[in-house]
Enzyme design. Sequence first.
Site, PDB file in Angstrom:
ATOM      1  N   LYS A 239       0.811  -1.219   0.000  1.00  0.00           N
ATOM      2  CA  LYS A 239       0.000   0.000   0.000  1.00  0.00           C
ATOM      3  C   LYS A 239       0.844   1.268   0.000  1.00  0.00           C
ATOM      4  O   LYS A 239       0.363   2.322  -0.404  1.00  0.00           O
ATOM      5  CB  LYS A 239      -0.946  -0.008   1.201  1.00  0.00           C
ATOM      6  CG  LYS A 239      -2.057  -1.046   1.082  1.00  0.00           C
ATOM      7  CD  LYS A 239      -3.014  -0.988   2.264  1.00  0.00           C
ATOM      8  CE  LYS A 239      -4.136  -2.011   2.104  1.00  0.00           C
ATOM      9  NZ  LYS A 239      -5.060  -2.010   3.251  1.00  0.00           N
ATOM     10  N   ARG A 240       2.085   1.171   0.462  1.00  0.00           N
ATOM     11  CA  ARG A 240       2.913   2.390   0.451  1.00  0.00           C
ATOM     12  C   ARG A 240       3.291   2.823  -0.966  1.00  0.00           C
ATOM     13  O   ARG A 240       3.731   3.941  -1.188  1.00  0.00           O
ATOM     14  CB  ARG A 240       4.165   2.195   1.301  1.00  0.00           C
ATOM     15  CG  ARG A 240       5.213   1.278   0.720  1.00  0.00           C
ATOM     16  CD  ARG A 240       6.454   1.279   1.603  1.00  0.00           C
ATOM     17  NE  ARG A 240       7.474   0.405   1.108  1.00  0.00           N
ATOM     18  CZ  ARG A 240       7.552  -0.890   1.385  1.00  0.00           C
ATOM     19  NH1 ARG A 240       6.632  -1.446   2.160  1.00  0.00           N
ATOM     20  NH2 ARG A 240       8.528  -1.644   0.905  1.00  0.00           N
TER      21      ARG A 240
END
Length: 466
Positions: A239-240
């Site tokens: 998700k980063r």
Amino acid sequence: MKVRCRFAPSPTGHLHIGGARTALFNWLFARHQGGEFILRIEDTDLERSREEFTRAILAGLEWLGLDWDGEPVFQSQRLELYRREAGRLLSEGRAYYCSCTPEELDEMRKRAMAEGRKPKYDGRCRSREDHPSDRPRVMRFLCREEGETAVEDLIQGRVVFDNAELDDLVIIRSDGSPTYNFCAVVDDHDQGMTHIIRGADHLNNTPRQIQLYHALGYDLPRFAHHPLILGEDKSKLSKRHGATSLIAYKDMGYLPEAMMNFLARIGWSHGDQETFTREELIRLFRLEDLGKSPGVWDQDKLLWLNGFYLRAKTPRELAGLVLPFFREAGIEPELDERFVRIVELYRERAATLVEMLDKAGHYYRGQVEFEDKARAKFLKPDNAAVLSRVREELAGLSEFSEKPLEEAFQKLMDELGVKLGKIAQPVRVALTGRAESPGIFEVIAVLGKEQTLSRLERAIAECGQS
């Protein structure tokens, strides 16, 4: 023999980008070979499986354009098959019950690590018959410890595993539910899968599964483990790095054609060609063209591809695609010629449907929101006179189309002794809230006389407050 491939997601979360790419590779291979693509929902984890995730997975595959053959198969409806095959292994001495406690298993792992050995189950229950009645039992598969297990992989080549490194995997949990590795083998045989195409993160499962195939008397399918997707920093995609759910990209205004093209090109290539139609991908896709190295997520390339496919649409097709985004934002335009014209104006200026809404939504809002930098630069007190003169000139026009508007601006340029930019930029910010837009005459013509004069009046007032 007809090729049969499958995609087998677990409904414990949304369809991940990596899973969507695996589904695409299976689908392309099956369609290229004239075979079948089967969808199997691996929902034996009853605690974590959710119906809403199943629906989201199906919706994501449908959006991407991956059709499957027959109805989806649910593992939760095939439990009797797994229990029967597990019972067969047990009766043939290829499986056994294990009643080790979590504490014993943890101690086992710690001792192995302290002694420099790989932490794995030590097989202490292999010949045990006196299982305590108050302890839950699992069923383990009796792995071969001697020799090696080789995976003849269509992408990775020959990969050899030392059997001494493999442990006796659990095939039936203490609650009676079957585990992933066991179900996958039973299903892939029962459904006649000829090729198992999946991510390289599953490669370590394969020698255990091959031993299960042999123990059950099944023929082996062909295996192909494709490389994974990494983030731009070369770490595992997470998700980063941005959204990792496939359906999130639909919500962000990406087109399925762009996503299909983009996912196919991560790790696969056909010469220097960058853009492919659906039909071209099916015709050209070959497993041997997949590289062994992980592919890297390139957000800029995805945006470029999406812009390419946006511009390939006719204005009316694009208007139909962007309309739901307007309505979801509370804007209710009709799919009329004016809306199509607005969309056409921004087709070259937006890379996603959401960006098109962001840039063009102001045409249907009563007031425009001024960007801070644009307001500070172009709605200053000394611009009030210019905007007032523009408003006065436009108010006197009987025809509000591009040619009369251009003539009106030329008259103002001659009168004020300035170039178009000195007039157009403050007007552009007054009407759109931004310092960039399509041609100013096109903007004014589409916006219409009433809205144009109203927005100019508000911008004049804004200049007085600066």
